[in-house]
Structure formats: structure tokens, C-alpha cells
Write an enzyme that holds these catalytic residues in place. Structure first.
Site, PDB file in Angstrom:
ATOM      1  N   TYR A 122       0.825  -1.021  -0.098  1.00 43.68           N
ATOM      2  CA  TYR A 122      -0.315   0.129  -0.129  1.00 43.68           C
ATOM      3  C   TYR A 122       0.938   1.109  -0.124  1.00 43.68           C
ATOM      4  O   TYR A 122       0.580   2.104  -0.821  1.00 43.68           O
ATOM      5  CB  TYR A 122      -1.091   0.035   1.356  1.00 43.68           C
ATOM      6  CG  TYR A 122      -2.106  -1.072   1.236  1.00 43.68           C
ATOM      7  CD1 TYR A 122      -3.045  -1.151   0.538  1.00 43.68           C
ATOM      8  CD2 TYR A 122      -1.734  -2.260   1.993  1.00 43.68           C
ATOM      9  CE1 TYR A 122      -3.949  -1.985   0.431  1.00 43.68           C
ATOM     10  CE2 TYR A 122      -2.703  -3.186   1.903  1.00 43.68           C
ATOM     11  CZ  TYR A 122      -3.768  -3.196   1.159  1.00 43.68           C
ATOM     12  OH  TYR A 122      -4.711  -4.059   1.225  1.00 43.68           O
ATOM     13  N   HIS A 134      -6.155  -7.104  -5.590  1.00 45.71           N
ATOM     14  CA  HIS A 134      -5.292  -8.190  -4.638  1.00 45.71           C
ATOM     15  C   HIS A 134      -3.867  -8.127  -4.875  1.00 45.71           C
ATOM     16  O   HIS A 134      -3.345  -8.924  -3.962  1.00 45.71           O
ATOM     17  CB  HIS A 134      -5.958  -9.535  -5.251  1.00 45.71           C
ATOM     18  CG  HIS A 134      -5.596 -10.091  -6.465  1.00 45.71           C
ATOM     19  ND1 HIS A 134      -6.351  -9.728  -7.594  1.00 45.71           N
ATOM     20  CD2 HIS A 134      -4.600 -10.699  -6.982  1.00 45.71           C
ATOM     21  CE1 HIS A 134      -5.634 -10.156  -8.742  1.00 45.71           C
ATOM     22  NE2 HIS A 134      -4.823 -10.864  -8.437  1.00 45.71           N
ATOM     23  N   GLU A 180      -1.229 -16.914  -9.019  1.00 44.94           N
ATOM     24  CA  GLU A 180      -0.289 -15.983  -9.939  1.00 44.94           C
ATOM     25  C   GLU A 180       1.160 -16.121  -9.445  1.00 44.94           C
ATOM     26  O   GLU A 180       2.124 -15.888 -10.212  1.00 44.94           O
ATOM     27  CB  GLU A 180      -0.549 -14.473  -9.676  1.00 44.94           C
ATOM     28  CG  GLU A 180      -1.808 -14.301 -10.275  1.00 44.94           C
ATOM     29  CD  GLU A 180      -1.787 -12.549 -10.283  1.00 44.94           C
ATOM     30  OE1 GLU A 180      -1.097 -12.037  -9.740  1.00 44.94           O
ATOM     31  OE2 GLU A 180      -3.290 -12.322 -10.340  1.00 44.94           O
TER      32      GLU A 180
END
Length: 126
Positions: free
Chosen positions: A68, A98, A122
Site C-alpha cells: 500500500y 489483490h 499467480e
């Protein structure tokens, strides 16, 4: 519209995607099965702070994550504000909120347990 991925219903605001709901569902299915690593969908980003964060999210490649704080630094903002914008993402999966994680772990996601499954799909390291 709702799409199902890993037995979880995810709501996508199809009014922000140029392609049809059927095309969105097809591409989500291909993503879930590992056939697709990026969505070929045209997204209209809101003209707002959330839209700015969504554009930053969209630049994070498949299999990679940013914190973030890293996203916040890139748009001259704060980590908590980025987290709030992630929570308001109207097109999750298509715009990969995500892939934004906490500096010390995975962080929250509107769909419990799904963030971990998507990052595992992923091959992202958190």
C-alpha cells in the site's frame, strides 16, 4: 454483475467495462484456469482518487505485488487512503487490487480467503 472464481462470487461493475458481461465471465474463467495472465478488457476509470489508485493497480504485473505504501508513494498519497480506494475498487480481478499487500503481510480483501488464492494462482511471493 457477479462472476464466480474459486467458488466465490465477486461483483464487478460492468458499466465501467466496455466489453459484454459474457466476455468478462469468459476472461475471468480463463484467468482462473491459468490460461490468461492479463485481462483484455477496456476499463473506464472513475475521475476520482479511487480511479487514480485503480490506474496504479492496473500497472502491477501478474505475479507481482506492491505494498500500500509503495502505491501511495507513486501517487503522492498515504497508505491508508490507498487501502480505502482498494476497498472501493468497482472492478476487482479485472483491476487487480489483490496485488496490493501490507508491508508486513497480505492485508485485507473484500472477499475473505480469495486474495490468498489469487496470489497463489499467480505465484506471487508475499
Amino acid at each position: 454483475m457477479d462472476v464466480t472464481i474459486f467458488d466465490t462470487e465477486v461483483t464487478i461493475d460492468e458499466s465501467l467495462v466496455e466489453e459484454s458481461p459474457d466476455e468478462i465471465r469468459t476472461q475471468v474463467g480463463e484467468y482462473e484456469s491459468g490460461e490468461r495472465t492479463r485481462f483484455d478488457l477496456t476499463v473506464r476509470y472513475p475521475d476520482s482518487y479511487t480511479g487514480r489508485v485503480m490506474q496504479a493497480m492496473a500497472e502491477i504485473p501478474y505475479g507481482e505485488v506492491k505494498t500500500y505504501g509503495e502505491v501511495a508513494a507513486g501517487i503522492d498519497s498515504g497508505a491508508r487512503a490507498v487501502g480505502g480506494a482498494c476497498a472501493r475498487n468497482p472492478v476487482p480481478l479485472v483491476v487487480p487490487c489483490h496485488r496490493i499487500v501490507r508491508h508486513d503481510g497480505i492485508g485485507n480483501f473484500a472477499y475473505p480467503g480469495l486474495k490468498e488464492q489469487l496470489l497463489a494462482l499467480e505465484g506471487a511471493e508475499v
